[in-house]
Design an enzyme around this catalytic site. Structure first.
Site, PDB file in Angstrom:
ATOM      1  N   CYS A 257       1.053  -1.232   0.008  1.00 25.96           N
ATOM      2  CA  CYS A 257      -0.107  -0.139  -0.059  1.00 25.96           C
ATOM      3  C   CYS A 257       0.950   1.232   0.211  1.00 25.96           C
ATOM      4  CB  CYS A 257      -0.986  -0.206   1.381  1.00 25.96           C
ATOM      5  SG  CYS A 257      -1.720   1.479   1.669  1.00 25.96           S
ATOM      6  N   CYS A 260       1.172   3.071   3.289  1.00 30.49           N
ATOM      7  CA  CYS A 260       1.924   2.262   4.438  1.00 30.49           C
ATOM      8  C   CYS A 260       3.356   2.195   4.127  1.00 30.49           C
ATOM      9  CB  CYS A 260       1.499   0.687   4.244  1.00 30.49           C
ATOM     10  SG  CYS A 260      -0.119   0.325   4.842  1.00 30.49           S
TER      11      CYS A 260
END
Length: 409
Positions: A257, A260
């Protein structure tokens, strides 16, 4: 691209071959190298060409533009000269994409991380100690242990003022901070028709995390080591991680992600600050997809990575149950999550959609031994980051209150 691999950062130009000298002086990871000031460069006898290359690569690394580093360095121009180059030349001569040109010339789009004035950079201390033992001026060692503003030979980017750096670490407004539990505010979704999931108001009990079974997937990155742990590490109890040293645990929702990756990258970029405070950095994953781990480490994170297959750290963040949200209600209908996504997208990091992405993450700051959880941040909205100023402040307070925290209890 903004990899924490030393080989990729130093590249094929003037800095190639310097790894042994840098490592010997304690400058053994990318965040620490980027903390160098002009006195440090003089101390290890870098040439002007090497200083220019380091300044350029640090600037590009902050903007995730390292793919152009070798080409720009090979031009022989300094950073200041390149910044004054026309956008047409940057595009035609160096092959920069239009969006990358805009990011390159925007000097305010990223800021170099500097040490607060009251902290000692361990690499600098080690470097000066080694040099002094070889016959250099020992009387100057103590003076150099503090981060000082150096002469104006190096650009203002490379030598950002200490006062401005220290101001960056003040805790800002707008966060819910209940004791030592923190989270971003919740915002109305679909005109208030969709309610955000509730979050806990109390720090997780230490007993809920100390015996979690974890497995080490990567070590802390060092030059020349294998990309992953060669032999499969046996499971161990989580308490072994912080037995002798306080630890920051970053619980990552999904390593592919972009939100992230951006969170991990901005936290690990402050590694020298956490080193100075005596804290180690550990990332926690809840699923093991080897291709994802190889992409994540050390490009976006150079610290230890562990696997929590039972998801017990993630459950501890939610008061004993997993914090989950759906893509439509938790992301598409959530203005704060959309803003978080745009913030992460601005880094230019690559992304993918492999793995489970609905389980929320967060961050723990854990004291050494059995001192327990000092701070817990909950990812209430997709892409929420623990405010870096808050994390540094909590670590600083913990260090001051427990001066022996780095020792075994």
């Amino acid at each position: 691209m903004a990899s924490f691999s030393m080989e990729e950062f130093l590249g094929e130009g003037a800095l190639k071959g310097l790894i042994p000298k840098l490592v010997a002086g304690g400058w053994d990871d990318v965040p620490t190298i980027k903390m160098m000031n002009s006195e440090d460069m003089d101390w290890i006898k870098l040439t002007q060409q090497q200083k220019d290359a380091l300044e350029l690569r640090s600037y590009l690394h902050d903007r995730s533009l390292m793919e152009y580093a070798d080409r720009l360095e090979a031009s022989g121009k300094s950073l200041a000269e390149l910044l004054s180059t026309s956008t047409v030349v940057l595009s035609s001569q160096f092959g920069m994409k239009r969006g990358h040109v805009a990011r390159f010339i925007d000097r305010a789009s990223a800021c170099r991380v500097s040490m607060p004035p009251s902290y000692v950079l361990p690499a600098r201390e080690r470097s000066m100690s080694i040099s002094s033992s070889k016959g250099d001026e020992p009387s100057r060692t103590t003076e150099r242990l503090q981060y000082v503003k150096t002469p104006s030979k190096v650009s203002s980017y490379q030598e950002r003022s200490v006062e401005q750096s220290a101001a960056d670490f003040k805790i800002g407004e707008g966060y819910i901070f209940k004791g030592m539990v923190a989270a971003e505010p919740a915002e109305p979704r679909l005109c208030g028709c969709v309610q955000p999931p509730p979050i806990v108001e109390h720090v997780a009990p230490y007993s809920s995390i100390e015996n979690i079974s974890v497995q080490k997937l990567t070590p802390e990155y060092k030059v020349g080591m294998g990309r992953l742990v060669a032999a499969k590490a046996p499971p161990m109890k989580a308490l072994e991680l912080w037995k002798h040293k306080p630890t920051i645990l970053l619980c990552i929702r999904r390593p592919g992600c972009v939100m992230c990756r951006a969170e991990a990258h901005q936290l690990y970029s402050r590694k020298p600050i956490f080193d100075a405070l005596g804290f180690q950095l550990v990332a926690v994953l809840h699923e093991q997809i080897e291709s994802e781990i190889r992409d994540f480490w050390p490009r976006y994170w150079g610290g230890v990575v562990i696997l929590d297959q039972s998801m017990d750290f993630f459950k501890a963040l939610g008061g004993g149950k997993l914090l989950k949200d759906k893509f439509i209600t938790g992301f598409l209908l959530n203005p704060r999550a959309i803003a978080n996504y745009k913030r992460a997208q601005a880094t230019g990091f690559e992304k993918n959609y492999k793995g489970e992405g609905e389980i929320k993450g967060g961050l723990f700051i854990i004291g050494s031994g059995k001192r327990g959880i000092a701070y817990q941040f909950i990812e209430r909205n997709f892409g929420d980051w623990a405010p870096i100023a808050e994390v540094i402040d909590v670590c600083s307070q913990l260090q001051r209150e427990l001066p022996g925290q780095g020792e075994s209890p």
